[in-house]
Design a protein around this motif. Structure first.
Motif, short mmCIF file in Angstrom:
data_model
loop_
_atom_site.label_atom_id
_atom_site.label_comp_id
_atom_site.label_asym_id
_atom_site.label_seq_id
_atom_site.Cartn_x
_atom_site.Cartn_y
_atom_site.Cartn_z
N LYS A 528 0.81 -1.21 0.00
CA LYS A 528 0.00 0.00 0.00
C LYS A 528 0.85 1.26 0.00
O LYS A 528 0.37 2.33 -0.36
N THR A 529 2.10 1.14 0.40
CA THR A 529 2.99 2.30 0.50
C THR A 529 4.36 1.92 -0.06
O THR A 529 4.86 0.83 0.21
N GLU A 546 1.61 6.66 -1.25
CA GLU A 546 0.58 5.65 -1.23
C GLU A 546 0.41 5.04 -2.61
O GLU A 546 0.72 5.66 -3.64
N ARG A 547 -0.07 3.83 -2.65
CA ARG A 547 -0.27 3.13 -3.92
C ARG A 547 -1.26 3.87 -4.80
O ARG A 547 -1.11 3.90 -6.03
N SER A 711 -0.29 -2.25 4.32
CA SER A 711 -0.92 -1.37 5.32
C SER A 711 -2.41 -1.57 5.31
O SER A 711 -3.06 -1.51 4.27
N SER A 715 -5.87 4.73 3.66
CA SER A 715 -4.85 5.54 3.00
C SER A 715 -5.32 6.98 2.94
O SER A 715 -6.10 7.37 2.09
N ASN A 717 -4.38 11.16 2.93
CA ASN A 717 -3.35 12.08 2.48
C ASN A 717 -3.14 13.11 3.56
O ASN A 717 -3.90 14.07 3.68
#
Length: 764
Positions: A528-529, A546-547, A711, A715, A717
């Protein structure tokens, strides 16, 4: 990291009121359902067969309906709720767990499960119901803006909701807050402390006021009020007996957790049984209910174990002051006239009745709590502990029939006090909590036996924690939820450092990476990161992405709009007529040549008139041009100006000890952290590696483990505009600088313009 909020923000009274009304409805429905079962059973006293059918059919139907309704509407409502809440409060996002569907399934399923009379608890489900109310009300209040839009606010609401669930279950606000802290939090924010007390006090007040409104009580009293003597509650010579009771309760609590886990694992290991139960999900709860109901049938085996009593009636009787083997059961029970007769049997004594009650309820509770219905295990364990304490108290009264002499004064043994101590000790051993001592003080309304209760609870916890994990941690491991075990007492674990357990093969992207590198990183990995470093040679860690941000970058670079624009430019250069295409909609990640070919084909069939051969030639030409253009775009360097970058991911150094790493992960709720050496990225450590090191499967020399867990957190920001701007400036200077240097502060006008541009991009 969560945002720090001011401590002046309280839990709203509307939240407390709605939670209490929901709990009140559940309690009233459960009491009505239980009364209906006894009415049906009592009305058929002339026919034992019909009595048996009524006694067995009623709980089977209710449990089957509860399991089926919960499975259809929201399978997340199954079980206690405390293990999942512990996972959520740690920072893990569990989908569909705090939704309205889950709330409806939990309330209805719990009502049927408790009304069936099975040995099931309500404390864990009440915690889940209160958390659901808090989550739903937070979403509703977020519509009006304000503090409820902050994500950290939801965590604070859930922390208070856990205290409310316990507080309204036992009318124990102080014990409820302490218990919720012990079972759901490794580290607790002090700013939430008074909020939990505020909500739990209201919950306990409204819960007990209902008894006054229903004219069951004249005023607000304890739920299981006792009348132990206050002048000389116990003799010091009884303390060894209380200590032995606590130690035995510790072994019993560990055995209960082990038995519960063995039942679940044994069914999962049997592939044939597991496959059958997955197809016929209602068979298992129906069979378990039929077995338990048959064994508790009062004219049958249930007559030797007080099978006709509810959990509430049993606890009231077990806390009785009188000595049963000598004085008999008290006749002044106002809850039911069946209570005195249930513990009396002409063929067996009170010791046999209590022993059978403990043994049968022990394994039946461990088995019943594995059913796929909303239920808990605290109340059954609490009842078993009270019965065990009563057995010890009756034995002490038999050994000392005249009581213990002190100063020429005879003070008889009070078996009810041993029942209170046993209930607190066994429930504390199963849950690994000490706050059960406070709960029993609030339940009974007396604090005279505080010293024996604390001694027994502490000894029970010491024994149980050395043998088995708590019941909630055991369920977390069974369900394979992310968890972080305790370090324990092994000295060798304190000699392990991060460099011994970290994963050195870290996936990363550089400031000079091409879009092809992004594509390969997204295809080959599911993280995920991803870490962002300056270059492959320097490996200076600049941040993480992040993905979803990487997918957005790749999607914008190879978007459908840019493909069509390229075709228009090529057509205009060749002097070819270009049709007008419909308005492009936002493309999704992964749209490739196939989608574009279908789109071009449909458009040109509509707008272009020509022969089939000319259209086929044009289509092949477009495909070749698009493939060539795509290769060129993938080879271009990534433009990081239009993405969110976390400039301060959590970092550890190589020499960080395992103890400090465990503390940081527990305190901040992390699932992974990067390992750096003088700013250079050298590895990554996640919950998986940390758990292996604590459990002893990773040696000091280190082993190669699989990539870290993805993760599970939402997610978000969280990068500020100013920090992202500095990284963007560093990326712009990457081609002229080998190592990063401190960038010059931008002018105020330039910074304002940059922030405005970023905000406009975020709005889009």
């Amino acid at each position: 990291m969560s945002l720090q909020l001011p401590s002046e923000v309280p839990v709203s009274i509307e939240t407390v009121r709605v939670r209490k009304e929901n709990v009140r409805d559940v309690i009233i429905l459960c009491v009505s359902v239980s009364a209906a079962q006894k009415w049906m059973y009592g009305g058929l006293h002339n026919n034992i067969l019909l009595q048996y059918l009524a006694w067995v059919t009623y709980p089977v139907v209710l449990i089957t309906f509860s399991a089926g309704f919960t499975q259809i509407l929201a399978p997340q409502a199954v079980g206690s709720g405390i293990p999942e809440m512990k996972t959520i409060l740690r920072g893990v996002v569990l989908k569909e767990y705090l939704t309205f569907k889950t709330f409806v399934a939990k309330v209805i399923g719990l009502t049927c499960a408790l009304g069936s009379g099975m040995p099931l608890g309500k404390e864990g489900p009440f915690v889940h119901v209160a958390s659901l109310c808090a989550a739903l009300l937070s979403k509703f209040m977020a519509l009006f803006g304000g503090i409820y839009l902050v994500r950290c606010r939801n965590t604070e609401m859930l922390s208070a909701a856990c205290a409310v669930g316990v507080g309204c279950c036992f009318a124990a606000p102080i014990g409820g807050v302490l218990f919720s802290i012990e079972v759901t939090s490794t580290f607790f924010a002090v700013r939430n402390y008074w909020r939990g007390f505020f909500a739990a006090t209201f919950s306990a007040f409204i819960f007990r006021v209902l008894a006054v409104w229903n004219k069951d009580e004249e005023t607000i009293t304890a739920l299981f009020k006792t009348r132990f003597r206050l002048d000389f509650p116990f003799d010091l010579q009884e303390l060894p007996a209380f200590a032995v009771l606590g130690i035995a309760s510790g072994f019993g609590g560990a055995l209960f957790v082990y038995l519960n886990r063995i039942i679940v694992e044994s069914m999962r290991k049997q592939k044939t049984i597991n496959k059958f139960l997955l197809k016929k999900r209602l068979v298992y709860p129906a069979v378990v209910t039929l077995l338990v109901s048959t064994l508790t049938f009062p004219p049958g085996f249930g007559q030797f174990m007080a099978g006709q009593l509810t959990q509430h009636e049993s606890l009231v009787a077990l806390f009785d002051n009188q000595t049963w083997y000598k004085q008999g059961v008290a006749e002044e029970f106002v809850y039911s006239s069946e209570v005195p007769q249930a513990w009396k049997h002409p063929q067996v004594g009170v010791f046999i009745t209590l022993l059978l009650f403990i043994v049968m309820k022990f394994w039946m509770s461990a088995l019943a709590t594995t059913m796929p219905v909303p239920c808990g295990a605290f109340m059954p364990v609490f009842l078993i502990g009270a019965a065990f304490g009563r057995l010890v108290g009756e034995s002490m009264a038999a050994v000392f029939p005249e009581g213990i002499h002190a100063d020429s004064t005879v003070y008889p043994i009070v078996p009810g006090a041993y029942a209170v101590v046993g209930a607190a000790a066994l429930s504390g051993a199963v849950t690994h909590t000490v706050s059960t001592a406070v709960i029993v003080f609030e339940l009974t309304g007396q604090i005279s036996h505080i010293l024996p209760v604390m001694i027994a609870v502490i000894l029970a916890n010491a024994v149980a924690q050395s043998l088995q994990p708590s019941l909630y941690d055991s369920i977390i491991r069974i369900q394979k939820l992310p968890y972080l075990p305790e370090l324990g007492w092994g000295q060798e674990k304190y000699n392990i450092r991060v460099e011994d357990i970290m994963v050195r093969d870290v996936r990363y992207i550089t400031l000079s990476s091409s879009y092809r590198d992004l594509q390969e990183a997204l295809i080959t990995g599911q993280l995920k990161t991803l870490a962002l470093v300056e270059s492959k040679e320097s490996m200076i860690l600049l941040g993480s992405m992040e993905r979803s941000q990487l997918q957005s970058l790749l999607s914008q670079q190879l978007s459908r709009a840019r493909r069509l624009e390229y075709l228009r430019e090529r057509a205009q250069d060749n002097g070819t007529h270009v049709p007008t295409f419909p308005q492009d909609s936002p493309s999704r990640t992964g749209c490739g040549v196939r989608f574009l070919v279908c789109y071009i084909k449909s458009v040109y069939i509509t707008f272009v008139l020509g022969t089939f051969n000319s259209f086929t030639f044009f289509l092949k030409k477009c495909i070749f041009q698009i493939a060539e253009w795509e290769e060129q775009q993938l080879d271009e360097a990534v433009n990081f100006n239009n993405c969110k970058i976390d400039p301060a991911p959590f970092q550890l150094v190589e020499r960080t000890s395992l103890h400090k790493t465990h503390t940081i992960f527990s305190l901040l709720g992390l699932d992974h952290a990067y390992v750096t050496s003088t700013g250079r990225l050298v590895g990554v450590v996640s919950l998986k590696e940390l758990r292996k090191a604590i459990e002893g499967s990773v040696t000091v020399t280190g082993v190669k483990v699989r990539p870290p867990l993805a993760s599970f957190r939402d997610s978000g920001n969280n990068s500020s505009v100013s920090e992202v701007t500095e990284l963007h400036k560093l990326w712009s200077r990457n081609r002229s600088l080998l190592l990063p240097r401190e960038p010059n502060l931008p002018d105020l006008d330039d910074q304002t313009e940059t922030q405005r541009t970023c905000r406009e991009h975020d709005a889009k």
